[in-house]
Design a protein around this motif. Structure first.
Motif, mmCIF file in Angstrom:
data_model
loop_
_atom_site.group_PDB
_atom_site.id
_atom_site.type_symbol
_atom_site.label_atom_id
_atom_site.label_comp_id
_atom_site.label_asym_id
_atom_site.label_seq_id
_atom_site.Cartn_x
_atom_site.Cartn_y
_atom_site.Cartn_z
ATOM 1 N N TYR A 92 82.737 50.422 72.866
ATOM 2 C CA TYR A 92 81.290 49.459 71.855
ATOM 3 C C TYR A 92 80.869 48.617 72.539
ATOM 4 N N TRP A 93 81.097 47.656 73.516
ATOM 5 C CA TRP A 93 80.610 46.809 74.414
ATOM 6 C C TRP A 93 79.285 47.354 75.260
ATOM 7 N N MET A 94 79.508 48.519 75.794
ATOM 8 C CA MET A 94 78.322 48.735 76.173
ATOM 9 C C MET A 94 77.685 49.835 75.734
ATOM 10 N N MET A 95 77.510 50.105 74.308
ATOM 11 C CA MET A 95 76.415 50.328 73.578
ATOM 12 C C MET A 95 75.059 49.829 73.862
ATOM 13 N N ASP A 96 73.604 50.012 73.706
ATOM 14 C CA ASP A 96 72.777 49.516 73.843
ATOM 15 C C ASP A 96 72.330 48.074 72.637
ATOM 16 N N SER A 97 73.224 48.217 72.048
ATOM 17 C CA SER A 97 72.824 47.744 70.894
ATOM 18 C C SER A 97 73.234 46.524 70.995
ATOM 19 N N ALA A 98 74.421 46.362 71.844
ATOM 20 C CA ALA A 98 75.831 45.511 72.058
ATOM 21 C C ALA A 98 74.336 44.382 72.920
ATOM 22 N N GLN A 99 73.931 44.523 74.164
ATOM 23 C CA GLN A 99 73.371 43.908 75.191
ATOM 24 C C GLN A 99 71.984 43.036 74.831
ATOM 25 N N GLY A 100 71.594 43.285 73.763
ATOM 26 C CA GLY A 100 70.719 41.701 72.933
ATOM 27 C C GLY A 100 68.716 42.010 73.733
ATOM 28 N N LYS A 101 68.271 41.778 73.015
ATOM 29 C CA LYS A 101 67.143 41.309 73.333
ATOM 30 C C LYS A 101 66.674 40.239 73.326
ATOM 31 N N PRO A 102 65.952 40.012 74.369
ATOM 32 C CA PRO A 102 66.549 40.506 75.760
ATOM 33 C C PRO A 102 67.831 40.721 75.844
ATOM 34 N N MET A 103 67.962 41.142 77.303
ATOM 35 C CA MET A 103 69.002 41.630 77.517
ATOM 36 C C MET A 103 69.978 40.205 77.883
ATOM 37 N N GLY A 104 71.099 39.811 77.413
ATOM 38 C CA GLY A 104 71.377 38.775 77.444
ATOM 39 C C GLY A 104 72.198 37.846 76.045
ATOM 40 N N ASN A 105 70.802 37.868 75.685
ATOM 41 C CA ASN A 105 71.051 37.564 73.906
ATOM 42 C C ASN A 105 71.765 38.145 73.349
ATOM 43 N N PRO A 156 74.453 40.082 70.345
ATOM 44 C CA PRO A 156 74.214 39.399 69.078
ATOM 45 C C PRO A 156 74.967 39.202 68.605
ATOM 46 N N THR A 157 75.195 38.619 67.256
ATOM 47 C CA THR A 157 76.661 37.501 66.845
ATOM 48 C C THR A 157 77.065 38.708 65.980
ATOM 49 N N PHE A 158 76.461 39.480 65.097
ATOM 50 C CA PHE A 158 77.157 40.232 64.259
ATOM 51 C C PHE A 158 76.825 42.192 64.767
ATOM 52 N N ARG A 159 77.495 42.595 64.356
ATOM 53 C CA ARG A 159 77.530 43.656 65.397
ATOM 54 C C ARG A 159 78.260 45.175 63.637
ATOM 55 N N CYS A 160 78.271 45.816 63.383
ATOM 56 C CA CYS A 160 79.099 46.520 62.223
ATOM 57 C C CYS A 160 79.844 47.885 63.461
ATOM 58 N N TYR A 180 75.337 32.561 67.469
ATOM 59 C CA TYR A 180 76.299 31.073 68.164
ATOM 60 C C TYR A 180 77.088 31.638 69.437
ATOM 61 N N THR A 181 76.454 30.889 70.235
ATOM 62 C CA THR A 181 76.394 30.183 71.532
ATOM 63 C C THR A 181 77.491 30.699 71.810
ATOM 64 N N ARG A 182 78.757 30.249 70.745
ATOM 65 C CA ARG A 182 80.247 30.609 71.468
ATOM 66 C C ARG A 182 80.329 31.895 71.656
ATOM 67 N N MET A 183 79.593 32.792 70.547
ATOM 68 C CA MET A 183 80.133 34.246 71.072
ATOM 69 C C MET A 183 79.160 34.978 72.573
ATOM 70 N N LYS A 184 77.939 35.106 72.597
ATOM 71 C CA LYS A 184 77.884 34.991 73.817
ATOM 72 C C LYS A 184 78.112 34.563 74.790
ATOM 73 N N SER A 185 78.509 34.248 75.014
ATOM 74 C CA SER A 185 79.815 33.192 76.358
ATOM 75 C C SER A 185 81.188 34.013 76.070
#
Length: 499
Positions: free
Chosen positions: A48-61, A63-67, A95-100
């Motif tokens: 779940y966490w290594m999916m492309d959709s988890a990695q953010g745009k740009p990478m490192g950003n 996303p807070t909400f994913r299905c 949310y910053t806390r979720m990216k962290s």
């Protein structure tokens, strides 16, 4: 986790079936092996966490909400698991806390598996936080962005959000000793303890100015506790002097404030809030076993860092009491439908141990389950006293809570995995603690990966625990850059490996 925005709606059907009945019976089933924990990480959590959709745009950003299937939230077609009244009002916020927290998750993946991709994601997350989410004008970190703009005035940001902005940076620093991350950690800790320290000296404030549904009159346990578990306890022993001594002084002071103002000696529990008597009642927010056990667990681990034997005894007694209150047994036949075939076969006809969130209330979420497991593991590393419970609760977590189709752990069983309070943090800390416990229990070395510019063998320890360093082997991360594959034995939460 802050239940201010999180009503108790999780694990409802499962928890109701896990109602207390019957007396304890000893089980002789196996504990998950070290290899089982690694399989849990690689096959149960990572997909779940290594999916492309988890990695953010740009990478490192990130996303807070994913299905639950991993797709990023589409507000025009909201997936059912996120279509809830306590989640939906926050859809416009990142949310910053979720990216962290997600940065923390990638750090643990590298720590346990040596995945170079995970280490890169952790570095991208850490640098995105520092480069884009620090408040360059007022200090601290932005709590969230809304439509690309910083949300809230700086005095309205909670001290808990200021702490959790650092949880990923802290874990990444533990792995790397990255100088850029160290500067951010030191600056942020100074900001929090300067701006949020209460005038009456009774710990840290929640917010400095009313706003976003919060009041400056609030006195919150998590304003203290989450400074300790998000960064202070892990990072303080690793810092150079004189910063190390300052952090240890602040850690000692804050723990003392937490014990003095938020603990009930009569009830042997922590109050979630103390600004009003109603908030100290057992059924008020944050007065659950999850927050209480985390506070005792942090106190025990802190006692080893600051050499306080009284806190050690106090914390062990509190952990034992809380685990006893939170533990009960259920006929497996009542809950068997939630388990896979292997455990159905192994546990049929038995009573199995489970956790609950509050007295006489069987609702529980995955993060609370994880916190109770981690404290039980810690006691079992000391004296083995919780091992029989763990023979049930650890496999239950791996089987019931994990989404075996898409990966990851939800707030409830298999669902609601990425939202403004749900992310990879708790599930990966649970996996790391579980792996260390299994290695010690099996009598095998625990193998962990670091990415240090030099070995730092004098301060290399496995997460919050103490151990004997057995071996360090260089591993190549990329051309000209090496990491370390480190083996530990004699793992214990206590410095002298004794109770």
């Amino acid at each position: 986790m802050n239940k201010k925005t999180l009503p108790i709606i999780t694990a409802s059907t499962l928890a109701l079936l896990f109602s207390a009945n019957g007396s304890a019976t000893e089980q002789n089933h196996s504990l998950p092996s070290g290899q089982k924990w690694l399989d849990h990480v690689e096959q149960g959590l990572m997909p779940y966490w290594m999916m492309d959709s988890a990695q953010g745009k740009p990478m490192g950003n990130f996303p807070t909400f994913r299905c639950d299937d991993g797709t990023v939230l589409d507000v025009a077609d909201v997936c059912p698991e996120l279509n809830a009244g306590w989640i939906a009002p926050n859809f416009g916020r990142e949310y910053t806390r979720m990216k962290s927290r997600q940065t923390y998750a990638y750090s643990v993946i590298y720590h346990l598996t040596g995945s170079k991709q995970a280490l890169e994601l952790a570095q991208k997350g850490a640098y995105y936080l520092i480069d884009n989410l620090q408040d360059k004008e007022h200090g601290g970190f932005i709590s969230f962005t809304e439509r690309g703009k910083p949300g809230l005035e700086w005095q309205q940001r909670t001290s808990q959000d200021q702490a959790y902005a650092l949880v990923g940076l802290a874990m990444y620093y533990y792995l790397t000793r990255d100088a850029k991350v160290e500067r951010a950690l030191v600056d942020q800790q100074a900001f929090i303890f300067d701006k949020y320290r209460l005038a009456d000296g009774e710990g840290l404030a929640w917010i400095l100015k009313d706003g976003d549904g919060q009041s400056a009159k609030q006195r919150e346990l998590v304003a203290q506790l989450d400074q300790i578990n998000a960064y202070l306890l892990l990072v303080a022993p690793l810092l150079p002097e004189p910063t190390k001594s300052k952090w240890l002084t602040d850690l000692n002071w804050l723990t003392e404030q937490m014990l003095t103002h938020y603990h009930s000696d009569e009830e042997t529990r922590f109050y979630g809030s103390v600004h009003h008597k109603a908030m100290m009642m057992q059924d008020a927010k944050h007065n659950d076993f999850g927050h209480t056990i985390k506070a005792y667990w942090m106190t025990l681990l802190t006692s080893q860092v600051v050499d306080n034997s009284q806190w050690q005894k106090f914390a062990i007694d509190g952990i034992e009491t809380t685990l006893s209150r939170a533990s009960y047994q259920v006929e497996f036949s009542q809950v068997a439908d939630y388990f896979g075939d292997d455990l159905k076969k192994e546990w049929q006809g038995e009573k199995v141990s489970s956790w609950m969130s509050r007295p006489y209330n069987q609702w529980i979420s995955s993060w609370e389950w994880a916190e109770l497991d981690q404290a039980a593991i810690t006691l079992s590393l000391i004296d083995g006293s919780q091992t029989d419970k763990l023979r049930n609760t650890l496999p239950t977590y791996m089987d019931v809570w994990v989404d075996h189709q898409y990966g990851g752990v939800g707030l409830g069983p298999k669902s609601t995995k990425a939202f403004h309070w749900g992310n990879g943090y708790h599930q990966f800390e649970h996996a790391l603690i579980g792996y260390l416990f299994a290695s010690q229990y099996e009598g095998k070395p625990a193998t962990l990966y670091y990415a240090l510019d030099k070995p730092y063998s004098e301060v290399l320890q496995p997460y919050y625990f103490k151990a004997r360093l057995m071996d360090i082997e260089p591993v190549q991360l990329k051309k000209g850059v090496s990491g370390q594959k480190v083996q530990f034995t004699n793992i214990s939460p206590l410095k002298d490996n004794q109770r």
